[in-house]
Design a protein around this motif. Structure first.
Motif, PDB file in Angstrom:
ATOM      1  N   GLU A  30     -18.304   7.936  -8.430  1.00  0.00           N
ATOM      2  CA  GLU A  30     -18.640   6.551  -8.962  1.00  0.00           C
ATOM      3  C   GLU A  30     -19.842   6.024  -7.986  1.00  0.00           C
ATOM      4  O   GLU A  30     -20.068   6.486  -6.832  1.00  0.00           O
ATOM      5  CB  GLU A  30     -17.527   5.585  -8.847  1.00  0.00           C
ATOM      6  CG  GLU A  30     -16.317   6.420  -8.290  1.00  0.00           C
ATOM      7  CD  GLU A  30     -15.150   6.457  -9.336  1.00  0.00           C
ATOM      8  OE1 GLU A  30     -14.965   5.568 -10.450  1.00  0.00           O
ATOM      9  OE2 GLU A  30     -14.362   7.492  -9.462  1.00  0.00           O
ATOM     10  N   THR A  31     -20.212   4.948  -8.531  1.00  0.00           N
ATOM     11  CA  THR A  31     -21.180   4.272  -7.833  1.00  0.00           C
ATOM     12  C   THR A  31     -20.529   3.548  -6.552  1.00  0.00           C
ATOM     13  O   THR A  31     -21.086   2.989  -5.670  1.00  0.00           O
ATOM     14  CB  THR A  31     -21.848   3.255  -8.490  1.00  0.00           C
ATOM     15  OG1 THR A  31     -21.472   3.039  -9.998  1.00  0.00           O
ATOM     16  CG2 THR A  31     -23.426   3.665  -8.818  1.00  0.00           C
ATOM     17  N   VAL A  90     -25.448  16.993   8.207  1.00  0.00           N
ATOM     18  CA  VAL A  90     -26.278  17.133   7.133  1.00  0.00           C
ATOM     19  C   VAL A  90     -25.163  16.647   6.072  1.00  0.00           C
ATOM     20  O   VAL A  90     -24.105  16.830   6.074  1.00  0.00           O
ATOM     21  CB  VAL A  90     -26.263  18.982   6.757  1.00  0.00           C
ATOM     22  CG1 VAL A  90     -26.628  19.370   5.668  1.00  0.00           C
ATOM     23  CG2 VAL A  90     -26.921  19.551   7.869  1.00  0.00           C
ATOM     24  N   LEU A  91     -25.923  15.778   5.213  1.00  0.00           N
ATOM     25  CA  LEU A  91     -25.492  15.126   4.346  1.00  0.00           C
ATOM     26  C   LEU A  91     -25.228  15.642   2.833  1.00  0.00           C
ATOM     27  O   LEU A  91     -26.139  16.070   2.473  1.00  0.00           O
ATOM     28  CB  LEU A  91     -25.942  13.624   4.211  1.00  0.00           C
ATOM     29  CG  LEU A  91     -25.540  12.557   3.352  1.00  0.00           C
ATOM     30  CD1 LEU A  91     -24.009  12.300   3.960  1.00  0.00           C
ATOM     31  CD2 LEU A  91     -26.177  11.264   3.271  1.00  0.00           C
ATOM     32  N   LEU A 136     -24.216  14.833  -0.883  1.00  0.00           N
ATOM     33  CA  LEU A 136     -23.720  13.951  -1.760  1.00  0.00           C
ATOM     34  C   LEU A 136     -23.377  14.544  -2.927  1.00  0.00           C
ATOM     35  O   LEU A 136     -24.045  15.359  -3.664  1.00  0.00           O
ATOM     36  CB  LEU A 136     -24.416  12.878  -2.136  1.00  0.00           C
ATOM     37  CG  LEU A 136     -24.478  11.479  -1.210  1.00  0.00           C
ATOM     38  CD1 LEU A 136     -23.711  11.611   0.238  1.00  0.00           C
ATOM     39  CD2 LEU A 136     -26.084  11.002  -1.156  1.00  0.00           C
ATOM     40  N   GLU A 171     -21.621  14.271  -6.885  1.00  0.00           N
ATOM     41  CA  GLU A 171     -21.324  13.528  -8.162  1.00  0.00           C
ATOM     42  C   GLU A 171     -21.011  14.382  -9.377  1.00  0.00           C
ATOM     43  O   GLU A 171     -21.667  13.924 -10.377  1.00  0.00           O
ATOM     44  CB  GLU A 171     -22.491  12.423  -8.448  1.00  0.00           C
ATOM     45  CG  GLU A 171     -23.614  12.380  -7.581  1.00  0.00           C
ATOM     46  CD  GLU A 171     -24.506  11.299  -7.985  1.00  0.00           C
ATOM     47  OE1 GLU A 171     -24.000  10.131  -8.353  1.00  0.00           O
ATOM     48  OE2 GLU A 171     -25.578  11.357  -7.405  1.00  0.00           O
ATOM     49  N   ASP A 221     -21.881  19.612  -8.565  1.00  0.00           N
ATOM     50  CA  ASP A 221     -22.216  19.742  -7.330  1.00  0.00           C
ATOM     51  C   ASP A 221     -21.329  20.357  -6.283  1.00  0.00           C
ATOM     52  O   ASP A 221     -21.429  20.548  -5.287  1.00  0.00           O
ATOM     53  CB  ASP A 221     -22.266  17.956  -6.890  1.00  0.00           C
ATOM     54  CG  ASP A 221     -23.642  17.455  -7.545  1.00  0.00           C
ATOM     55  OD1 ASP A 221     -24.332  18.267  -8.148  1.00  0.00           O
ATOM     56  OD2 ASP A 221     -23.997  16.301  -7.390  1.00  0.00           O
ATOM     57  N   ARG A 244     -21.938  23.861  -5.744  1.00  0.00           N
ATOM     58  CA  ARG A 244     -23.153  23.772  -4.702  1.00  0.00           C
ATOM     59  C   ARG A 244     -22.644  23.552  -3.306  1.00  0.00           C
ATOM     60  O   ARG A 244     -22.947  24.185  -2.412  1.00  0.00           O
ATOM     61  CB  ARG A 244     -24.139  22.744  -5.135  1.00  0.00           C
ATOM     62  CG  ARG A 244     -25.297  22.570  -4.255  1.00  0.00           C
ATOM     63  CD  ARG A 244     -26.455  21.657  -4.700  1.00  0.00           C
ATOM     64  NE  ARG A 244     -25.587  20.354  -4.875  1.00  0.00           N
ATOM     65  CZ  ARG A 244     -25.520  19.194  -3.893  1.00  0.00           C
ATOM     66  NH1 ARG A 244     -25.917  19.682  -2.638  1.00  0.00           N
ATOM     67  NH2 ARG A 244     -24.929  18.027  -4.274  1.00  0.00           N
ATOM     68  N   TYR A 268     -22.715  26.103  -0.286  1.00  0.00           N
ATOM     69  CA  TYR A 268     -23.367  25.713   0.808  1.00  0.00           C
ATOM     70  C   TYR A 268     -22.299  25.928   2.172  1.00  0.00           C
ATOM     71  O   TYR A 268     -22.666  26.414   3.207  1.00  0.00           O
ATOM     72  CB  TYR A 268     -23.831  24.315   1.268  1.00  0.00           C
ATOM     73  CG  TYR A 268     -24.639  23.826   2.116  1.00  0.00           C
ATOM     74  CD1 TYR A 268     -26.078  24.224   2.232  1.00  0.00           C
ATOM     75  CD2 TYR A 268     -24.122  23.212   3.061  1.00  0.00           C
ATOM     76  CE1 TYR A 268     -26.471  23.916   3.545  1.00  0.00           C
ATOM     77  CE2 TYR A 268     -24.745  22.725   4.502  1.00  0.00           C
ATOM     78  CZ  TYR A 268     -26.118  23.113   4.457  1.00  0.00           C
ATOM     79  OH  TYR A 268     -26.785  23.059   5.379  1.00  0.00           O
ATOM     80  N   ALA A 273     -19.906  27.744   2.523  1.00  0.00           N
ATOM     81  CA  ALA A 273     -19.459  29.101   2.477  1.00  0.00           C
ATOM     82  C   ALA A 273     -20.650  29.997   3.115  1.00  0.00           C
ATOM     83  O   ALA A 273     -20.559  31.067   3.727  1.00  0.00           O
ATOM     84  CB  ALA A 273     -19.119  29.886   1.171  1.00  0.00           C
ATOM     85  N   GLY A 274     -21.880  29.507   2.863  1.00  0.00           N
ATOM     86  CA  GLY A 274     -23.030  30.121   3.513  1.00  0.00           C
ATOM     87  C   GLY A 274     -23.096  29.972   4.931  1.00  0.00           C
ATOM     88  O   GLY A 274     -24.250  30.577   5.564  1.00  0.00           O
ATOM     89  N   GLY A 275     -22.128  29.521   5.574  1.00  0.00           N
ATOM     90  CA  GLY A 275     -22.151  29.344   7.162  1.00  0.00           C
ATOM     91  C   GLY A 275     -23.557  28.567   7.557  1.00  0.00           C
ATOM     92  O   GLY A 275     -24.264  29.207   8.472  1.00  0.00           O
ATOM     93  N   HIS A 276     -23.948  27.476   7.043  1.00  0.00           N
ATOM     94  CA  HIS A 276     -25.182  26.831   7.662  1.00  0.00           C
ATOM     95  C   HIS A 276     -24.785  25.749   8.795  1.00  0.00           C
ATOM     96  O   HIS A 276     -25.461  25.296   9.428  1.00  0.00           O
ATOM     97  CB  HIS A 276     -25.691  25.868   6.509  1.00  0.00           C
ATOM     98  CG  HIS A 276     -26.191  26.914   5.309  1.00  0.00           C
ATOM     99  ND1 HIS A 276     -27.368  27.281   5.167  1.00  0.00           N
ATOM    100  CD2 HIS A 276     -25.474  27.256   4.244  1.00  0.00           C
ATOM    101  CE1 HIS A 276     -27.595  28.112   4.092  1.00  0.00           C
ATOM    102  NE2 HIS A 276     -26.481  28.240   3.434  1.00  0.00           N
TER     103      HIS A 276
END
Lengths: 334, 334
Positions: free
Chosen positions: B76-77, B104-105, B107, B109, B113, B116, B120, B122-125
């Motif tokens: 939601e907004t 690292v943000l 967001l 919705e 997402d 994604r 991310y 899981a990608g170990g970043h």
DNA sequence: GTGAAAGCGCTAACAG
DNA sequence: CTGTTAGCGCTTTCAC
């Protein structure tokens, strides 16, 4: 911070698919120039192993990071009391996400932080930077220039006249202000005042200029300095009422300021809009719709600004300044 | 996104200082076990060359990133209309900055997402994740668990009873609610109502529980569901007034809800606090101080929550749930 | 079209 | 204490 289970490498994928690491890499990066059956085999191996590329290794050779920094340079708490920032962030996030870029948020609140941010940007961690809330005397721009990172500014930087190759996205603050003031004048108001924003920010200066474009002859009594906060709006409104009791319209530099002004007007028994018409700026819904009466205001599409900033940065656009249009939203206050 | 000028490598620094790359590396990483004169020489070389370590290369070998992800899962907004999020972010940012970590943000919705974000993480970043605004049916926790990234949650997750090893930071929602309701009762109010928050979030459930702790016998007429927004507060207040016209106190699930309720009360000609006393939750200054009358509310230190979350994550704390105290802030509304 | 080989810049054993 | 050496996992010529 313990380390997680070792993740499969490209090597493992290649082995499983029975191809070389090079071919596996090609497939992972789009698969151009690899014959279909091999592509298929590699894809399956990736799937089965749950392979995810190691971004550090990739960046090391490509020198790209698929990450951009968002720098919010705002010493005051203001940013956090007003949804402006969050909305832009969301626009930015959407656009970055659509291009598989990550958003690294850099919040600063003092000189020390500036050095840190400068170092970070210079460190080549990100492919570009989006920078906000610059004040006229901010040292950050110089640091950023020196860091040599592609940058797009949010709002026209004070030291830029829009032609110097600085890339920025801004609202048509001046034009919006003009429209607001004209509307007030069109309502038959003859003593139209302006409560400015923090004049060390170009948005405030531009809105003031817009006011003056229409009311060049407005006496200095009718312009009082605010700071974009409700408290500032209250203070300014009181002062205004004291030195010019017959004021019949107020153009406030933003909605928060207008909200403060409305409160003082009510407290002093002035009816809005009958006695005094009020217009804000931003059309920050949670504010503008909830004031009493609801606020007539100049709308800017904040989320779109964010989105556009990200787009310009990713495209490596060379365009100098982009100015987004504003529209007057009529509600009950004017 | 053009590439910037080539930056000096450790190799260059070592050469200039007349030492080996290893020694240069040691100095750059704190300089332990290197003799003073060499340290000095390397430092100077770093300075002169403007050397900044290449984080990608470093991460590749250390497997650390000095970066943590902040995941805000809020379709939601709402998040953006309320400064809550921004305040926590600031607390987090301060703590991370103090430990040289980047933020690292992420967001989200929507379902897309989520995938994604899962990828991310899981990608170990990043070395860890801070996760917010979970709803009871959110699929994100599972994705995150699977990603195997150390995680601290903001607010008690719905599926956690606080003992399952899930690490989270929360306010004492239940205790705060109790205090608010007791205050209302202490004022002599006999028909105390509650406008809840979005009941798919534990904070709303916990506040409702707190209300019931004190007023176990409150009829269902006196509890109406809101959603943490001003609009929801208005709707709920209308309903409340309709089905229970003699209500003399309202405990709203948050300040925004209370603001909506206040508006309806005024519109219906009820005086606050004379006819109806109102208490909110959060003590979100820009809201609580600006309502008419100013809002009595339950204060939680939001920034501190953010800071604490970051601290727990960085320390790799194993503590399950940390609950921060709340305090009642008396203003004019109750 | 595919594979072999050469690093990207850095840290971490391991010798000396 | 300092230097040598060996990769971290990936992309990218360059041959085949």
């Amino acid at each position: 911070m313990t380390e997680t289970a070792p993740r499969p490498t490209l090597e493992a994928v290649a082995a499983r698919a029975g191809v070389s690491r090079a071919t596996a890499s090609r497939v992972v990066n789009g698969g151009d120039g690899v014959r279909e059956p091999l592509v298929e085999r590699v894809r399956r191996a990736v799937e089965e192993l749950g392979y995810v590329p190691n971004q550090a290794a990739r960046s090391l050779v490509t020198r790209r990071h698929d990450a951009i920094a968002v720098v919010v340079a705002e010493p005051e708490t203001r940013v956090f009391a007003d949804p402006f920032f969050a909305l832009q962030l969301r626009g930015i996030s959407k656009e970055l996400t659509a291009h598989d870029n990550q958003l690294v948020l850099l919040l600063t609140e003092g000189r020390d932080d500036h050095a840190r941010v400068g170092r970070y940007l210079a460190g080549g961690h990100v492919d570009g930077a989006l920078v906000f809330s610059l004040h006229l005397d901010d040292p950050l721009p110089e640091l950023i220039q020196r860091a040599g990172v592609p940058t797009v500014f949010g709002g026209r930087p004070g030291w830029s006249d829009g032609t110097s190759g600085v890339v920025y996205v801004d609202s048509d603050n001046r034009g919006g202000a003009r429209e607001a003031v004209r509307h007030l004048v069109g309502l038959g108001r003859t003593r139209v005042a302006h409560i400015t924003g923090a004049l060390d920010q170009t948005s405030a200066v531009d809105r003031l200029d817009g006011f003056r474009d229409v009311l060049a002859d407005a006496g200095p009594r009718l312009v009082v300095e605010g700071d974009f906060t409700p408290a500032g709006g209250e203070r300014a409104m009181r002062e205004l009422l004291d030195r010019c009791p017959d004021v019949d319209a107020v153009f406030a530099a933003n909605d928060l300021t207008a909200a403060g002004a409305l409160r003082v007007l009510r407290e002093r028994g002035r009816r809005v809009p009958d006695d005094v018409a009020v217009i804000g700026f931003d059309d920050m819904l949670p504010v503008a719709e909830q004031t009493d009466p609801p606020l007539t205001t100049v709308r800017q599409d904040i989320e779109e600004m964010g989105r556009l900033m990200a787009r310009l940065l990713l495209r490596g656009s060379a365009s100098a300044g982009v100015v987004l249009p504003t529209t007057l939203v009529r509600r009950a206050s004017a």
